[in-house]
Write an enzyme that holds these catalytic residues in place. Structure first.
Site, PDB file in Angstrom:
ATOM      1  N   ASP A   1       6.226  63.226  37.919  1.00  0.00           N
ATOM      2  CA  ASP A   1       5.134  64.350  36.986  1.00  0.00           C
ATOM      3  C   ASP A   1       3.549  64.818  37.359  1.00  0.00           C
ATOM      4  OD1 ASP A   1       7.882  65.772  37.044  1.00  0.00           O
ATOM      5  OD2 ASP A   1       7.779  65.721  34.911  1.00  0.00           O
TER       6      ASP A   1
ATOM      7  N   CYS B   1      15.629  67.322  31.413  1.00  0.00           N
ATOM      8  CA  CYS B   1      15.872  68.480  31.537  1.00  0.00           C
ATOM      9  C   CYS B   1      17.231  68.980  30.607  1.00  0.00           C
ATOM     10  CB  CYS B   1      16.221  69.263  33.193  1.00  0.00           C
ATOM     11  SG  CYS B   1      15.045  68.796  34.507  1.00  0.00           S
TER      12      CYS B   1
ATOM     13  N   ALA C   1      12.468  59.062  36.171  1.00  0.00           N
ATOM     14  CA  ALA C   1      13.297  59.079  37.391  1.00  0.00           C
ATOM     15  C   ALA C   1      12.269  58.300  38.283  1.00  0.00           C
ATOM     16  CB  ALA C   1      13.209  60.671  37.474  1.00  0.00           C
ATOM     17  N   ALA C   2      11.049  58.755  38.485  1.00  0.00           N
ATOM     18  CA  ALA C   2      10.403  58.259  39.961  1.00  0.00           C
ATOM     19  C   ALA C   2      10.148  56.402  39.932  1.00  0.00           C
ATOM     20  CB  ALA C   2       8.842  58.517  39.951  1.00  0.00           C
TER      21      ALA C   2
ATOM     22  N   TYR D   1      32.346  83.674  53.146  1.00  0.00           N
ATOM     23  CA  TYR D   1      33.482  85.195  52.294  1.00  0.00           C
ATOM     24  C   TYR D   1      34.740  84.999  51.684  1.00  0.00           C
ATOM     25  CZ  TYR D   1      34.755  89.458  51.929  1.00  0.00           C
ATOM     26  OH  TYR D   1      36.030  90.506  51.466  1.00  0.00           O
TER      27      TYR D   1
ATOM     28  N   ASN E   1      12.266  62.106  41.621  1.00  0.00           N
ATOM     29  CA  ASN E   1      14.156  61.158  42.336  1.00  0.00           C
ATOM     30  C   ASN E   1      13.227  61.314  44.034  1.00  0.00           C
ATOM     31  OD1 ASN E   1      15.799  60.426  40.003  1.00  0.00           O
ATOM     32  ND2 ASN E   1      15.289  61.962  39.421  1.00  0.00           N
TER      33      ASN E   1
ATOM     34  N   TRP F   1      29.200  91.744  53.014  1.00  0.00           N
ATOM     35  CA  TRP F   1      27.861  91.200  52.652  1.00  0.00           C
ATOM     36  C   TRP F   1      27.068  90.331  51.906  1.00  0.00           C
ATOM     37  CZ3 TRP F   1      24.535  90.985  57.669  1.00  0.00           C
ATOM     38  CH2 TRP F   1      24.932  92.147  58.484  1.00  0.00           C
TER      39      TRP F   1
ATOM     40  N   ARG G   1      20.280  43.943  37.345  1.00  0.00           N
ATOM     41  CA  ARG G   1      19.360  44.216  38.572  1.00  0.00           C
ATOM     42  C   ARG G   1      18.168  43.606  38.871  1.00  0.00           C
ATOM     43  NH1 ARG G   1      20.050  50.349  41.738  1.00  0.00           N
ATOM     44  NH2 ARG G   1      20.546  49.178  42.872  1.00  0.00           N
TER      45      ARG G   1
ATOM     46  N   SER H   1      15.423  56.167  32.887  1.00  0.00           N
ATOM     47  CA  SER H   1      16.294  57.140  33.811  1.00  0.00           C
ATOM     48  C   SER H   1      16.881  57.695  32.456  1.00  0.00           C
ATOM     49  CB  SER H   1      17.375  56.004  33.967  1.00  0.00           C
ATOM     50  OG  SER H   1      16.536  55.105  34.779  1.00  0.00           O
TER      51      SER H   1
END
Length: 480
Positions: free
Chosen positions: A294, A46, A12-13, A437, A316, A445, A73, A42
């Site tokens: 991480d 999770c 990810a990072a 609501y 990310n 509420w 890319r 990538s």
């Protein structure tokens, strides 16, 4: 002159940083080389528990960008290649091809460390032990599925650890029809929540057929004559097992940085500034060195203290910030408020901000309220129950944290509190937020506002008048 960006870590990072930098600078201006010790890039770690449980059909569905897409890319991506040494003075890294053993040095102008985390393994579960699985990567998930495929449906599984991964994997194994025992050290599962909400999770797991063994530390693995696991011995006794799954969390993978002499935080993660530049021993950014995901320690915006929160959402964003800065667009990461969400079957679980233990450790004078409500209007069909706990700072009433456990439709309310925390709202201000609501979606509420009103009314902040709205609840407070 073409600048050279090297990225260590292809998830990810790392790949977010590489992709964002590439969007802003073409190959003639910025050459990008990335090293990944595994065979995938990538992907959603999770999602692995849901793949194991059969809700996600294949591992390919968890992959956001393939290596071929990154290479198309203009990123020179090397898989199955581990970076073994970092020289931040000479600005170079040594890498080893895991298939051939060949090593080489690569010079860089800018380096992104995105080495991620590694699963925690207690001494009794280290090494390759047949039948013991730590599930952290796609190959880990595949290995667990292979093992499950070789076992009968009656095979007994013991999950060690009651945090997010432990609870999610316990559900996955239960979905596959296996008897499951969950062994964890804390008084209740999900230690990121306060115990009274953890009890609701334990009750839900027990009602689903999982044997929950709280307050027990696993100490030993017992094996049969064939060398395979037959039981786990904990401080509460022996737990028969044909399969053991570790859900003890993760720690930063920072051996490379440590060996290079870079300072680490109290949680073992790299230290960065808000631009995600790595800080040296003098507290100043190390030239050309960035880190995210991480492997880093982050700033907690509520406690004001360093925190270790290894989540893909943060990774990310770290990558986005790093890549933007490398691409010439200034960006900063403001920190986290500690938001997380999961579920056990139909029981939704969420938290943000601080719990009691964390608020006390931060030296805050706090109070709390716990209320029970329904996810939508009580008269509307299938109004499932939910419990909300809110913490606020005494005096001014600053919101400190929120926890939710409840039925379908309850947990994503945590995002309201996450935004309120980031904005520094008081509970009095939260009470009057204009939330949507209609009877199918919420009581008139909203339960988050009920909890806020209860605390605000008791403290006399925000002009809310009375604290009660007819919802049941308990008030608790602690002064450190």
């Amino acid at each position: 002159m073409t600048e050279h960006l090297v990225v260590v870590g292809g998830d990810a990072a790392g790949m977010s940083a590489a992709s964002q930098a590439r969007r802003r600078r073409g190959p003639a201006e910025l050459r990008i080389t990335a090293f990944e010790r595994g065979g995938h890039t990538s992907y959603s770690a999770c999602g692995i528990p849901y793949w194991v449980g059969g809700e996600v059909a294949a591992a390919t569905e968890l992959i956001a960008r393939t290596p071929e897409q990154h290479r198309a890319r203009g990123i020179d991506l090397h898989l199955h290649t581990e970076v073994t040494e970092l020289d931040p003075v000479a600005r170079r890294v040594r890498s080893r091809d895991l298939a051939t053993g060949a090593e080489r040095w690569t010079d860089y102008d800018q380096l992104v460390l995105a080495t991620g985390a590694e699963p925690v393994r207690p001494p009794w579960a280290r090494g390759e032990v047949p039948g013991v699985h730590a599930v952290h990567t796609l190959p880990d998930g595949a290995a667990l599925l292979d093992r499950l495929g070789a076992l009968p449906g009656t095979a007994r599984a013991v999950v060690v650890g009651g945090g997010y991964i432990g609870v999610e994997l316990a559900e996955a194994l239960l979905r596959r029809g296996h008897p499951v025992t969950l062994v964890h050290r804390t008084p209740e599962p999900m230690p990121g929540l306060d115990p009274e909400l953890g009890r609701l999770i334990r009750r839900g797991m027990t009602e689903a057929g999982i044997e929950v063994v709280p307050g027990a530390e696993a100490r030993e693995l017992l094996r049969g004559a064939d060398g395979r696991v037959r039981a786990v011995r904990s401080t509460a006794g022996e737990h028969p097992a044909d399969l053991v799954v570790l859900g003890l969390g993760v720690r930063p993978r920072t051996a490379l940085a440590r060996a290079a002499g870079l300072p680490l935080g109290e949680h073992g993660g790299l230290l960065t500034d808000d631009r995600m530049r790595v800080l040296g021993a003098d507290g100043e950014p190390v030239p050309g060195l960035w880190a995210g995901g991480d492997c880093v320690t982050v700033h907690h915006r509520v406690s004001g203290r360093p925190a270790y929160v290894p989540l893909g959402t943060h990774a990310n964003k770290h990558g986005l910030v790093i890549g933007s800065n490398l691409g010439g667009e200034p960006a900063a990461f403001p920190g986290v408020v500690g938001t997380a969400i999961t579920r056990f079957r139909h029981l939704e679980i969420a938290r943000t901000g601080l719990n009691e233990r964390e608020a006390t450790a931060a030296g805050l004078d706090w109070t709390s309220a716990t209320i029970e409500s329904t996810v939508h209007a009580g008269y509307y069909p299938d109004a499932e129950r939910m419990t909300v706990k809110l913490l606020a700072e005494r005096g001014g009433g600053r919101l400190l944290g929120l926890q939710i456990v409840g039925g379908t439709g309850s947990a994503k309310r945590i995002d309201v509190a996450a935004v309120a925390l980031a904005a520094g709202l008081t509970v009095g201000e939260l009470v009057f937020q204009d939330l949507a609501y209609a009877p199918p979606f919420s009581p008139v509420w909203d339960p988050v506002l009920v909890a806020a009103r209860k605390v605000a009314g008791r403290m006399g902040v925000g002009g809310t008048g009375v604290g009660g709205t007819g919802a049941g609840g308990t008030d608790e407070g602690r002064r450190p």
